[in-house]
Design a protein around this motif. Structure first.
Motif, PDB file in Angstrom:
ATOM      1  N   GLU A  32       5.704 -34.870  -8.427  1.00  0.00           N
ATOM      2  CA  GLU A  32       4.565 -34.365  -7.654  1.00  0.00           C
ATOM      3  C   GLU A  32       4.309 -35.183  -6.391  1.00  0.00           C
ATOM      4  OE1 GLU A  32       1.511 -32.393 -10.745  1.00  0.00           O
ATOM      5  OE2 GLU A  32       1.975 -34.515 -11.171  1.00  0.00           O
ATOM      6  N   ILE A  92       7.178 -33.509  -2.642  1.00  0.00           N
ATOM      7  CA  ILE A  92       7.509 -32.092  -2.850  1.00  0.00           C
ATOM      8  C   ILE A  92       8.141 -31.445  -1.615  1.00  0.00           C
ATOM      9  CG2 ILE A  92       5.853 -31.735  -4.716  1.00  0.00           C
ATOM     10  CD1 ILE A  92       3.988 -30.437  -2.624  1.00  0.00           C
ATOM     11  N   ALA A 117       8.130 -29.465  -9.331  1.00  0.00           N
ATOM     12  CA  ALA A 117       6.728 -29.673  -8.946  1.00  0.00           C
ATOM     13  C   ALA A 117       6.338 -28.783  -7.771  1.00  0.00           C
ATOM     14  CB  ALA A 117       6.483 -31.143  -8.603  1.00  0.00           C
ATOM     15  N   ARG A 118       7.323 -28.209  -7.074  1.00  0.00           N
ATOM     16  CA  ARG A 118       7.021 -27.296  -5.967  1.00  0.00           C
ATOM     17  C   ARG A 118       7.531 -25.874  -6.196  1.00  0.00           C
ATOM     18  NH1 ARG A 118      10.393 -25.382  -2.322  1.00  0.00           N
ATOM     19  NH2 ARG A 118      12.541 -26.044  -2.489  1.00  0.00           N
ATOM     20  N   PRO A 167       1.173 -23.662 -11.332  1.00  0.00           N
ATOM     21  CA  PRO A 167       1.957 -24.908 -11.323  1.00  0.00           C
ATOM     22  C   PRO A 167       2.517 -25.246 -12.703  1.00  0.00           C
ATOM     23  CG  PRO A 167      -0.104 -25.208 -10.138  1.00  0.00           C
ATOM     24  CD  PRO A 167      -0.187 -23.860 -10.812  1.00  0.00           C
ATOM     25  N   SER A 201       3.776 -27.982 -15.512  1.00  0.00           N
ATOM     26  CA  SER A 201       3.294 -29.305 -15.917  1.00  0.00           C
ATOM     27  C   SER A 201       4.429 -30.322 -16.049  1.00  0.00           C
ATOM     28  CB  SER A 201       2.541 -29.205 -17.240  1.00  0.00           C
ATOM     29  OG  SER A 201       3.398 -28.721 -18.265  1.00  0.00           O
TER      30      SER A 201
END
Length: 186
Positions: free
Chosen positions: A66, A69, A96-97, A106, A108
């Protein structure tokens, strides 16, 4: 081949696959895996008794960071991998993107993202742990890949739009052309 252990042993016995895993491990990425066709194709090739591996269009290295990104970072990592193994078609993605590109909530973790791949038989990943042992993640289990059944992951059954994406994908991929025993649930 009929278990997670059999899949792991088959990959461990494949020098090409292990070299790819060792190359990816050198990046020391957070929550990394090599996923999708890398694992699925190996299983189906073995189950079909193929002497030669099926050529796959890319080697999907996925990770979760995160803090960085930027897509340019993924391209930089691909370049590093190309320097290690230039003959390999590397594809590096930061999960994460990727939810933005995939128009999803999103993720996890990388395993969460893998669990939301379109097909259960493709929702698989492998990596080497810190001790160099091969581990496999299979958020939906390995029964479908071992039974050569293609069906949507639960996420892709949540809406008609996602199911349409799944159906389009399996028609386009036409896996049963290469692997004749594969059964597709449409």
């Amino acid at each position: 081949m009929n278990s997670i252990e059999d899949i792991i042993q088959s990959i461990e016995a494949d020098e090409w696959m292990m070299n790819i895993l060792k190359a990816a491990q050198q990046l020391q990425l957070p929550d990394w895996w090599i996923c999708a066709g890398f694992v699925r194709s190996k299983v189906w090739d073995v189950l079909h008794g193929f002497d030669e591996r099926t050529v796959i269009p890319d080697i999907d290295v996925v990770y979760f960071d995160e803090g960085t990104i930027d897509e340019a970072e993924e391209k930089r990592l691909e370049k590093v991998l190309h320097e290690i193994m230039p003959q390999v078609p590397w594809s590096v993605k930061n999960e994460a993107r990727m939810h933005v590109r995939n128009n999803m909530d999103p993720y996890s973790s990388t395993e969460d993202a893998i669990g939301k791949f379109p097909e259960t038989a493709t929702a698989l990943g492998v990596k080497l742990n810190l001790d160099g042992d091969l581990i496999l993640t299979a958020p939906h289990g390995v029964d479908d890949v071992l039974n050569m059944v293609v069906r949507p992951t639960p996420y892709f059954t949540e809406s008609a739009e996602l199911l349409k994406i799944y159906k389009h994908r399996v028609v386009k991929k036409n896996w049963s052309r290469r692997w004749g025993e594969v059964k597709v649930d449409i």
